[in-house]
Design an enzyme around this catalytic site. Structure first.
Site, PDB file in Angstrom:
ATOM      1  CD  GLU A 244      -2.640  -0.688   1.730  1.00 34.15           C
ATOM      2  OE1 GLU A 244      -3.285  -0.358   1.663  1.00 34.15           O
ATOM      3  OE2 GLU A 244      -4.153  -2.199   1.135  1.00 34.15           O
ATOM      4  CB  CYS A 278      -1.365   6.991   1.259  1.00 34.35           C
ATOM      5  SG  CYS A 278      -3.018   6.828   1.914  1.00 34.35           S
TER       6      CYS A 278
HETATM    7  P1  NAD Z   1       8.603   5.001   4.667  1.00 33.29           P
HETATM    8  O1  NAD Z   1       8.148   4.230   3.722  1.00 33.29           O
HETATM    9  O2  NAD Z   1       9.620   6.079   4.444  1.00 33.29           O
HETATM   10  O3  NAD Z   1       8.358   4.277   6.184  1.00 33.29           O
HETATM   11  C1  NAD Z   1       7.705   3.097   5.999  1.00 33.29           C
HETATM   12  C2  NAD Z   1       8.008   2.058   7.098  1.00 33.29           C
HETATM   13  O4  NAD Z   1       9.044   1.188   6.231  1.00 33.29           O
HETATM   14  C3  NAD Z   1       8.196   2.822   8.327  1.00 33.29           C
HETATM   15  O5  NAD Z   1       8.103   1.543   9.253  1.00 33.29           O
HETATM   16  C4  NAD Z   1       9.380   2.338   7.567  1.00 33.29           C
HETATM   17  O6  NAD Z   1      10.678   2.061   9.278  1.00 33.29           O
HETATM   18  C5  NAD Z   1       9.975   0.984   7.004  1.00 33.29           C
HETATM   19  N1  NAD Z   1      11.551   1.007   6.164  1.00 33.29           N
HETATM   20  C6  NAD Z   1      12.163   1.951   5.757  1.00 33.29           C
HETATM   21  N2  NAD Z   1      13.277   1.534   5.250  1.00 33.29           N
HETATM   22  C7  NAD Z   1      12.912   0.286   5.135  1.00 33.29           C
HETATM   23  C8  NAD Z   1      13.736  -1.118   4.108  1.00 33.29           C
HETATM   24  N3  NAD Z   1      14.757  -1.104   3.553  1.00 33.29           N
HETATM   25  N4  NAD Z   1      13.246  -2.229   5.134  1.00 33.29           N
HETATM   26  C9  NAD Z   1      12.097  -1.908   5.147  1.00 33.29           C
HETATM   27  N5  NAD Z   1      11.173  -1.538   6.075  1.00 33.29           N
HETATM   28  C10 NAD Z   1      11.835  -0.368   6.105  1.00 33.29           C
HETATM   29  O7  NAD Z   1       6.836   5.806   4.949  1.00 33.29           O
HETATM   30  P2  NAD Z   1       6.494   6.784   5.866  1.00 33.29           P
HETATM   31  O8  NAD Z   1       7.540   8.072   5.321  1.00 33.29           O
HETATM   32  O9  NAD Z   1       6.726   6.585   7.463  1.00 33.29           O
HETATM   33  O10 NAD Z   1       5.179   6.831   5.390  1.00 33.29           O
HETATM   34  C11 NAD Z   1       4.568   8.098   4.860  1.00 33.29           C
HETATM   35  C12 NAD Z   1       4.477   7.186   3.306  1.00 33.29           C
HETATM   36  O11 NAD Z   1       3.194   5.944   3.560  1.00 33.29           O
HETATM   37  C13 NAD Z   1       3.447   7.564   2.414  1.00 33.29           C
HETATM   38  O12 NAD Z   1       4.209   7.388   1.077  1.00 33.29           O
HETATM   39  C14 NAD Z   1       2.391   7.851   2.451  1.00 33.29           C
HETATM   40  O13 NAD Z   1       1.832   7.762   1.166  1.00 33.29           O
HETATM   41  C15 NAD Z   1       2.238   5.933   2.390  1.00 33.29           C
HETATM   42  N6  NAD Z   1       1.204   5.072   3.014  1.00 33.29           N
HETATM   43  C16 NAD Z   1       0.285   4.708   1.792  1.00 33.29           C
HETATM   44  C17 NAD Z   1      -0.534   3.861   2.512  1.00 33.29           C
HETATM   45  C18 NAD Z   1      -1.767   3.357   1.483  1.00 33.29           C
HETATM   46  O14 NAD Z   1      -2.535   2.580   2.512  1.00 33.29           O
HETATM   47  N7  NAD Z   1      -1.465   3.065   0.608  1.00 33.29           N
HETATM   48  C19 NAD Z   1      -1.222   4.575   3.531  1.00 33.29           C
HETATM   49  C20 NAD Z   1      -0.516   5.185   4.416  1.00 33.29           C
HETATM   50  C21 NAD Z   1       0.929   6.458   4.046  1.00 33.29           C
END
Ligand code: NAD
Length: 472
Positions: A244, A278
């Site tokens: 997502e 998002c």
């Molecule tokens: P992010 O991708 O930076 O981090 C998300 C999660 O991934 C965090 O827990 C982070 O620690 C982890 N992570 C980071 N690098 C990783 C790796 N190499 N391996 C495994 N895990 C890793 O996102 P964010 O800044 O926390 O959140 C914002 C983003 O989330 C926006 O792009 C938003 O659109 C998206 N989002 C999408 C939905 C959806 O349902 N489509 C819902 C909410 C947020």
């Protein structure tokens, strides 16, 4: 200041064996509020082994047992609803009204999934075959910071329903709410090892989770950039995946839209979660002849939006979660100005009346060009791009001219016309004449680079299944 120094593994709170920690600040006041310890790879490995062992017994439990667990978790969360709301407002800065609604929906999901479980088609038979749906196994869940409780519940409820076990890596930035959630889970007395939570960074423990051979599926919610990295890691062991990811959702005002009525909805979508959503409708497509009227209505409506303390019932826009996110949004605003977009309101710098807090000015750009960085990339802050169009065909092309396909909004006085337009948008979800539908657990997920698979109610259960045929 609260210290979060324990993971939740095998039904116990276990002290994290690491001196690495992260300090969390209240985004409204910038005061330190918590320190979270960051786990080691060995701690993640221990949690995964525990989930794998537990799956052997938990997958054999009866549907009644699992329905009972879902009910107990719901009841315990419900008792602590106010605490959960307060913590989300404190550490994330989400407005109290939004948080209240979201918390209730998240908690009620346990009841909705319990209800689905009663009629779920685990077994289908015909003359020569039996088709069985069974839990996928150990599910690794990785979630972002922008709707922590909703993401925890929307994964845990269907996983338990299917007899799966979980290892969750929550966002580092929601440690207080996650801790309160885990205390509820513990009091609900669920079988040990079904839900395991490991605090830490994505780069360290998240990487272990997505590469580990004992993890059968990954449910990831976060940015498209991280999603691509996770896709790559999961490919090594062909894990099942739901991704997502991000969005840059269009809001299309068709020629006959009643502008005075729809502009508040447009802004409530664009500035949802202070823009940190998002599904935010962050590109507004407007008939060229109506641009001046739209500008006037946007200015009028934004002036009435209360910005400030998210605890205040009247507040519509709170702060960004942290300094990093504030800086990211500022960089995008700067880029919009440098690329020649016309600034209608907002702009660089903190909202003037606040000395502290990561408050971004609600910003609107009028953009002549779809290729601008602010039009193409997800900003994740209160920044709306207005784009004029000449014909509805051009509006459709512009709506689809994006790498993303998560959400879209269409406004028209003619619902049938809006529906025909909606069908042509390449997006997982399209809302007609509203920014917030009352539909009960519809599927959620993205097309194109907004993700893979669908979650939501029964769809999340399907996502966490393997399908087996037994043939005669
Ligand atoms: P992010 O991708 O930076 O981090 C998300 C999660 O991934 C965090 O827990 C982070 O620690 C982890 N992570 C980071 N690098 C990783 C790796 N190499 N391996 C495994 N895990 C890793 O996102 P964010 O800044 O926390 O959140 C914002 C983003 O989330 C926006 O792009 C938003 O659109 C998206 N989002 C999408 C939905 C959806 O349902 N489509 C819902 C909410 C947020």
């Amino acid at each position: 200041m609260k210290i979060i120094d324990q993971n939740y593994i095998n039904g116990e709170f276990k002290t994290i064996d690491s001196s690495k920690r992260l300090t969390l600040k209240n985004p409204t006041t910038e005061e330190d509020i918590a320190q979270i310890y960051l786990s080691t790879p060995a701690e993640m490995d221990e949690a995964i082994h525990c989930a794998a062992t537990t799956f052997e017994s938990f997958s054999q439990t009866s549907i009644d047992t699992r329905m009972d667990i879902l009910q107990r978790i719901h009841d315990e969360l419900h008792k602590y609803e106010e605490e959960l709301i307060d913590l989300a407002v404190l550490e994330f800065g989400a407005t109290i009204t939004t948080t209240r609604r979201r918390t209730k929906n998240a908690i009620n999901l346990f009841l909705a999934i319990k209800e689905e479980l009663k009629s779920y088609d685990f077994i289908k038979k015909d003359d020569y075959s039996i088709t069985i749906k069974e839990g996928v196994g150990v599910i690794g869940v990785i979630i972002p910071w922008n709707a922590n409780l909703a993401h925890l519940c929307s994964n845990i409820a269907p996983a338990i329903a299917l007899g799966c076990t979980l290892v969750i890596k929550p966002s580092e930035f929601n440690a207080l709410e996650t801790q309160a959630f885990l205390e509820c889970l513990h009091r609900a007395n669920i079988p040990k090892g079904v839900v395991n939570v490991v605090h830490g960074t994505g780069e360290v423990v998240g990487e272990i989770l997505t590469k580990h051979p004992l993890v059968n599926a990954i449910s990831f919610i976060g940015s498209t950039k991280t999603g691509k990295r996770i896709f790559e890691n999961c490919s090594k062991t062909i894990k099942r995946m739901t991704l997502e990811l991000g969005g840059k959702s269009p809001t299309v005002l068709l020629e006959d839209a009643n502008l005075a009525e729809v502009i508040p909805h447009v802004l409530s979508s664009a500035y949802s979660n202070s823009g940190q959503a998002c599904h935010a409708g962050s590109r507004l497509l407007v008939p060229k002849a109506k641009v001046n009227e739209v500008k006037r209505l946007l200015l009028e409506t934004i002036q009435k939006l209360k910005i400030g303390d998210p605890k205040n019932e009247e507040t519509k826009i709170g702060p960004m979660i942290n300094q990093t996110q504030f800086n990211t949004v500022q960089d995008y605003i700067k880029s919009g100005i440098e690329e020649g977009a016309q600034l209608l309101c907002g702009g660089l710098g903190r909202v003037q009346e606040f000395e502290k807090g990561y408050f971004v000015k609600p910003t609107v750009f009028i953009c002549q060009d779809q290729t601008l960085k602010i039009v193409q990339e997800e900003i994740f802050g209160p920044v709306l791009c207005v784009l004029p169009y000449e014909s509805e065909q051009e509006a459709l092309n512009m709506a689809n001219d994006t790498l993303f396909g998560l959400s879209a909004y269409v406004f028209s006085s003619d619902e049938t016309k809006a529906y025909e337009f909606a069908k042509q948008i390449r997006s997982g979800r399209v809302l007609i004449n509203t920014a917030a539908s009352k539909a009960k657990n519809p599927p959620f997920g993205g097309m194109k680079q907004s993700g893979l698979g669908r979650m939501g109610g029964r769809y999340s259960m399907d996502a966490f299944c393997e399908i087996k045929s037994i043939l005669f």
